[in-house]
Design a protein around this motif. Structure first.
Motif, PDB file in Angstrom:
ATOM      1  N   GLN A  61      19.018  33.882 -33.610  1.00 45.38           N
ATOM      2  CA  GLN A  61      19.958  34.685 -32.990  1.00 45.38           C
ATOM      3  C   GLN A  61      19.638  36.113 -33.555  1.00 45.38           C
ATOM      4  OE1 GLN A  61      21.323  32.802 -30.803  1.00 45.38           O
ATOM      5  NE2 GLN A  61      23.212  34.139 -31.047  1.00 45.38           N
ATOM      6  N   GLU A  62      18.933  36.315 -34.896  1.00 41.58           N
ATOM      7  CA  GLU A  62      18.621  37.797 -35.094  1.00 41.58           C
ATOM      8  C   GLU A  62      17.436  38.404 -34.293  1.00 41.58           C
ATOM      9  OE1 GLU A  62      17.727  37.260 -39.307  1.00 41.58           O
ATOM     10  OE2 GLU A  62      19.952  37.667 -39.788  1.00 41.58           O
ATOM     11  N   THR A  63      16.795  37.339 -33.784  1.00 40.09           N
ATOM     12  CA  THR A  63      15.633  37.782 -32.922  1.00 40.09           C
ATOM     13  C   THR A  63      16.198  38.040 -31.444  1.00 40.09           C
ATOM     14  OG1 THR A  63      14.837  35.562 -32.192  1.00 40.09           O
ATOM     15  CG2 THR A  63      13.929  36.589 -34.525  1.00 40.09           C
ATOM     16  N   GLY A  64      16.870  37.583 -31.129  1.00 38.47           N
ATOM     17  CA  GLY A  64      17.432  37.699 -29.751  1.00 38.47           C
ATOM     18  C   GLY A  64      16.894  36.849 -28.706  1.00 38.47           C
ATOM     19  N   GLU A  65      16.029  35.860 -29.431  1.00 38.14           N
ATOM     20  CA  GLU A  65      15.011  34.871 -28.448  1.00 38.14           C
ATOM     21  C   GLU A  65      16.181  34.311 -27.511  1.00 38.14           C
ATOM     22  OE1 GLU A  65      11.576  31.650 -29.056  1.00 38.14           O
ATOM     23  OE2 GLU A  65      13.052  31.961 -30.559  1.00 38.14           O
ATOM     24  N   ASP A  66      17.357  34.018 -27.771  1.00 35.86           N
ATOM     25  CA  ASP A  66      18.152  33.041 -27.111  1.00 35.86           C
ATOM     26  C   ASP A  66      18.890  33.824 -25.965  1.00 35.86           C
ATOM     27  OD1 ASP A  66      17.317  31.001 -28.590  1.00 35.86           O
ATOM     28  OD2 ASP A  66      19.307  31.102 -29.979  1.00 35.86           O
ATOM     29  N   ASP A  67      18.531  35.179 -25.863  1.00 34.70           N
ATOM     30  CA  ASP A  67      19.152  35.914 -25.083  1.00 34.70           C
ATOM     31  C   ASP A  67      18.387  36.442 -23.743  1.00 34.70           C
ATOM     32  OD1 ASP A  67      22.237  37.207 -26.161  1.00 34.70           O
ATOM     33  OD2 ASP A  67      20.881  36.372 -27.947  1.00 34.70           O
ATOM     34  N   LEU A  68      18.918  36.505 -22.800  1.00 34.70           N
ATOM     35  CA  LEU A  68      18.300  37.165 -21.507  1.00 34.70           C
ATOM     36  C   LEU A  68      18.506  38.663 -21.433  1.00 34.70           C
ATOM     37  CD1 LEU A  68      16.505  36.593 -18.965  1.00 34.70           C
ATOM     38  CD2 LEU A  68      18.821  36.504 -17.650  1.00 34.70           C
ATOM     39  N   ARG A  70      12.774  38.232 -20.171  1.00 30.16           N
ATOM     40  CA  ARG A  70      13.262  39.508 -19.742  1.00 30.16           C
ATOM     41  C   ARG A  70      13.233  39.546 -18.169  1.00 30.16           C
ATOM     42  NH1 ARG A  70      14.766  38.821 -24.191  1.00 30.16           N
ATOM     43  NH2 ARG A  70      14.461  40.294 -26.186  1.00 30.16           N
ATOM     44  N   LEU A  71      14.438  40.050 -17.886  1.00 35.58           N
ATOM     45  CA  LEU A  71      14.349  40.632 -16.214  1.00 35.58           C
ATOM     46  C   LEU A  71      13.873  42.067 -16.460  1.00 35.58           C
ATOM     47  CD1 LEU A  71      17.912  39.796 -15.352  1.00 35.58           C
ATOM     48  CD2 LEU A  71      16.025  38.636 -14.697  1.00 35.58           C
ATOM     49  N   GLN A  72      13.067  42.396 -15.376  1.00 39.18           N
ATOM     50  CA  GLN A  72      12.319  43.544 -15.149  1.00 39.18           C
ATOM     51  C   GLN A  72      13.061  44.461 -13.732  1.00 39.18           C
ATOM     52  OE1 GLN A  72       8.101  43.990 -15.545  1.00 39.18           O
ATOM     53  NE2 GLN A  72       8.099  43.493 -17.740  1.00 39.18           N
ATOM     54  N   LEU A  73      13.227  45.610 -13.928  1.00 35.26           N
ATOM     55  CA  LEU A  73      13.420  46.596 -12.775  1.00 35.26           C
ATOM     56  C   LEU A  73      12.533  47.612 -12.900  1.00 35.26           C
ATOM     57  CD1 LEU A  73      15.110  47.072 -10.326  1.00 35.26           C
ATOM     58  CD2 LEU A  73      16.863  48.455 -11.889  1.00 35.26           C
ATOM     59  N   SER A 105       8.323  52.810  -4.410  1.00 28.91           N
ATOM     60  CA  SER A 105       8.797  51.336  -4.489  1.00 28.91           C
ATOM     61  C   SER A 105       9.645  50.951  -5.257  1.00 28.91           C
ATOM     62  CB  SER A 105       7.327  50.465  -4.176  1.00 28.91           C
ATOM     63  OG  SER A 105       6.783  50.604  -5.282  1.00 28.91           O
ATOM     64  N   VAL A 106      10.092  49.713  -5.169  1.00 28.17           N
ATOM     65  CA  VAL A 106      10.926  49.113  -6.426  1.00 28.17           C
ATOM     66  C   VAL A 106      10.642  47.688  -6.580  1.00 28.17           C
ATOM     67  CG1 VAL A 106      13.342  48.646  -7.105  1.00 28.17           C
ATOM     68  CG2 VAL A 106      12.829  50.633  -5.767  1.00 28.17           C
ATOM     69  N   GLN A 107      10.646  46.990  -7.644  1.00 30.07           N
ATOM     70  CA  GLN A 107      10.161  45.800  -7.804  1.00 30.07           C
ATOM     71  C   GLN A 107      11.478  45.210  -8.873  1.00 30.07           C
ATOM     72  OE1 GLN A 107       6.371  44.639  -9.414  1.00 30.07           O
ATOM     73  NE2 GLN A 107       5.592  46.376  -8.554  1.00 30.07           N
ATOM     74  N   LEU A 108      11.782  43.983  -8.589  1.00 35.75           N
ATOM     75  CA  LEU A 108      12.585  43.002  -9.322  1.00 35.75           C
ATOM     76  C   LEU A 108      11.843  41.981  -9.705  1.00 35.75           C
ATOM     77  CD1 LEU A 108      15.545  42.893 -10.610  1.00 35.75           C
ATOM     78  CD2 LEU A 108      16.137  41.570  -8.625  1.00 35.75           C
ATOM     79  N   GLY A 109      11.762  41.561 -11.200  1.00 36.69           N
ATOM     80  CA  GLY A 109      11.105  40.369 -11.572  1.00 36.69           C
ATOM     81  C   GLY A 109      11.371  39.943 -12.802  1.00 36.69           C
ATOM     82  N   TYR A 110      10.635  39.080 -13.250  1.00 40.33           N
ATOM     83  CA  TYR A 110      10.925  38.261 -14.624  1.00 40.33           C
ATOM     84  C   TYR A 110       9.614  38.238 -15.322  1.00 40.33           C
ATOM     85  CZ  TYR A 110      10.899  34.018 -17.376  1.00 40.33           C
ATOM     86  OH  TYR A 110      10.791  33.119 -18.628  1.00 40.33           O
ATOM     87  N   ILE A 111       9.826  38.554 -16.814  1.00 40.80           N
ATOM     88  CA  ILE A 111       8.575  38.167 -17.571  1.00 40.80           C
ATOM     89  C   ILE A 111       8.769  37.515 -18.762  1.00 40.80           C
ATOM     90  CG2 ILE A 111       9.291  40.394 -18.923  1.00 40.80           C
ATOM     91  CD1 ILE A 111       6.322  41.025 -19.134  1.00 40.80           C
ATOM     92  N   LYS A 112       7.964  36.443 -19.067  1.00 45.85           N
ATOM     93  CA  LYS A 112       8.003  35.676 -20.114  1.00 45.85           C
ATOM     94  C   LYS A 112       6.956  36.328 -21.406  1.00 45.85           C
ATOM     95  CE  LYS A 112       9.166  31.884 -20.952  1.00 45.85           C
ATOM     96  NZ  LYS A 112      10.494  31.353 -21.645  1.00 45.85           N
ATOM     97  N   ASN A 113       7.503  36.856 -22.334  1.00 48.95           N
ATOM     98  CA  ASN A 113       6.744  37.534 -23.467  1.00 48.95           C
ATOM     99  C   ASN A 113       6.640  36.510 -24.560  1.00 48.95           C
ATOM    100  OD1 ASN A 113       7.061  41.026 -24.865  1.00 48.95           O
ATOM    101  ND2 ASN A 113       5.568  39.554 -24.564  1.00 48.95           N
TER     102      ASN A 113
END
Length: 227
Positions: free
Chosen positions: A20-27, A210-213, A193-201
């Motif tokens: 939980q402290e790392t935020g790994e479980d959160d989007l 992470r979502l990316q705008l 231009s605009v991009q809406l995406g998803y990244i796996k870090n």
């Protein structure tokens, strides 16, 4: 037996708390602006701002501001010398000043572009010199990055974008991180231009979703030639 059960309970609790402290479980989310500001046929200024959060709209993680001078060797090759400022809150928990870092970064970059059919490829090579300050220490690290990006135009308005980028430390540990990204983009105008995406870090032993705008707005300050 009771002691063993108590030990397992404590171990699970510690593991869950650390996760939980790392935020790994959160989007989380990254909100980004990029711009290429053309000065002459050969020179342009790169401008960039990123606001990163452990959650989609809260729990600040990182502010990244970056700029650089681009030299356009030709339409498919660009060399850049740049600077970045990065402020990072390294903990998901609300712990004032703990794990906070400030970083001044110098980078050298080379981009190569090519097209195969409708697919547009971009290879980005980057070296970074990172001057990092924490509450207890100041130190310098060096890093190399390579990103392979692929863009596919669906039509004149819509496009798909994907990339994979690997980070290699020039000190131990060698592996830094890997970013895998996919997005759909919309061309508002020829320079906007605009991009809406998803990244796996991915880091060693931990992954962030992470979502990316992203907003890309390019300007041209070259003098218009008389008709």
């Amino acid at each position: 037996m009771r002691s063993f059960v108590s030990f397992i309970f404590i171990l699970v609790t510690i593991t869950y708390t650390n996760a939980q402290e790392t935020g790994e479980d959160d989007l989380g989310a990254w909100y980004m602006y990029f711009g290429t500001n053309q000065l002459t046929d050969q020179l342009s200024i790169h401008s960039e701002a990123q606001f990163r959060f452990y959650e989609t709209a809260s729990s600040f993680n990182q502010l990244l501001l970056r700029t650089g001078l681009n030299y356009h060797i030709n339409a498919n090759a660009i060399a850049t010398l740049g600077y970045g400022y990065i402020s990072t809150d390294g903990t998901f928990e609300d712990i004032p000043d703990e794990e906070n870092t400030k970083e001044h970064r110098i980078f050298e970059q080379f981009i190569l572009k090519n097209t195969v059919g409708k697919f547009k490829f971009e290879h980005r090579y980057r070296l970074e010199q990172r001057f990092i300050s924490t509450q207890i220490d100041d130190f310098t690290e060096h890093r190399a990055r390579y990103r392979l990006q692929l863009t596919y135009p669906i039509n004149d308005t819509w496009f798909l974008n994907a990339y994979d980028e690997v980070f290699i430390n020039l000190q131990e540990p060698v592996f830094g991180q890997n970013r895998l990204y996919g997005a759909i983009g919309y061309n508002v105008k020829s320079n906007f231009s605009v991009q809406l995406g998803y990244i796996k870090n991915h880091f060693t032993g931990i992954n962030f979703d992470r979502l990316q705008l992203g907003v890309i707005y390019n300007t041209d300050f070259r003098k218009k030639q008389p008709q």
